[in-house]
Design an enzyme around this catalytic site. Sequence first.
Site, mmCIF file in Angstrom:
data_model
loop_
_atom_site.group_PDB
_atom_site.id
_atom_site.type_symbol
_atom_site.label_atom_id
_atom_site.label_comp_id
_atom_site.label_asym_id
_atom_site.label_seq_id
_atom_site.Cartn_x
_atom_site.Cartn_y
_atom_site.Cartn_z
ATOM 1 N N ARG A 166 0.800 -1.306 -0.029
ATOM 2 C CA ARG A 166 0.058 -0.050 -0.007
ATOM 3 C C ARG A 166 0.959 1.347 -0.069
ATOM 4 N NH1 ARG A 166 -3.355 -3.355 -1.359
ATOM 5 N NH2 ARG A 166 -5.348 -3.436 -0.564
ATOM 6 N N SER A 215 -11.411 0.847 1.611
ATOM 7 C CA SER A 215 -10.884 0.498 3.166
ATOM 8 C C SER A 215 -10.448 1.581 3.805
ATOM 9 C CB SER A 215 -9.792 -1.068 2.875
ATOM 10 O OG SER A 215 -10.351 -1.847 2.162
ATOM 11 N N GLU A 297 -5.290 3.447 5.935
ATOM 12 C CA GLU A 297 -5.043 3.231 4.415
ATOM 13 C C GLU A 297 -5.754 4.345 3.727
ATOM 14 O OE1 GLU A 297 -6.581 0.233 0.912
ATOM 15 O OE2 GLU A 297 -5.898 -0.727 2.866
#
Length: 308
Positions: A166, A215, A297
């Site tokens: 990520r 998310s 995130e």
Amino acid sequence: MNIDGIRGKLTPSRDLSGLTWLRVGGPADYLFQPADIEDLRNFLRQLPAEVQVFPMGVGSNLIVRDGGLRAVVIRLGRGFNGIECQGNTVTAGAAALDAHVAKKAADAGLDLTFLRTIPGSIGGAVRMNAGCYGSYVADHFVSAQIVTRSGELLELGAEDLQFQYRQTTFPDGAVLVSATFRAEPGEPDELHSRMDAQLKKRDETQPTKDRTAGSTFRNPAGFSSTGRVDDVQDLKAWKVIDNSGMRGARIGGAQMSEKHSNFLINTGGATAADLEALGEEVRKKVYEDSGITLIWEIMRVGEPLPEK
């Protein structure tokens, strides 16, 4: 601000709330929407060095704080959304939607189906090393074109981006303008059927009709409750949120989804402060319950409103 010869649109004090999926946030000092790469290069060459630049995609994974951004926000549009399939590669402009890239690739018999259910555009997907169903951007990445803060056009390879879970490494103030991916061949009908099944599963398990930003937290890295290496588990963020009793928790107009507890929702009237405060409360409760520190995130940028 005096910038000569630009063909795109430069807007002062541009409210950003309508440009994010969560519909929150204050104004940017300026919003610049360049006409094409040369227009972007010209703009950045002339922009005073002390002015901060923030590249913004479609705002699918972003909280802009209520006080806004002391920066020039660069938002790419029609001049940056082309998609070209050639051989076993797909080249897409940074503004091309992930879903459109997946579908165009499938039409050409190329498998980038993992992109189909990822919200947002290619620029953000590359920067975040987005992934789904066990595939990540890093697995398919060939190269990217960027315009640097000083207006240079450069090509970067995987070694330059240093892909991690990520996240990637980009030069400060650089704007990604396109990326090329390598894809395995497949039958178009089978690829489209697979994507239809993925969409159905997503709609059944995620709050796709609500105002979310995807998310909220990264899945925790391998975690051992005993300290033994052989006891390491792959945990899901939603599971540790559930265990801490935070499914459905609310602050103001912000709520952790009842349908999928790793989705932060604007139920109507939420401020950025509500959303961020709820996220921080979830992180606190999860840590108290399990010792796990959840990592955001969703990107959070800008300034809070001054206290009254």
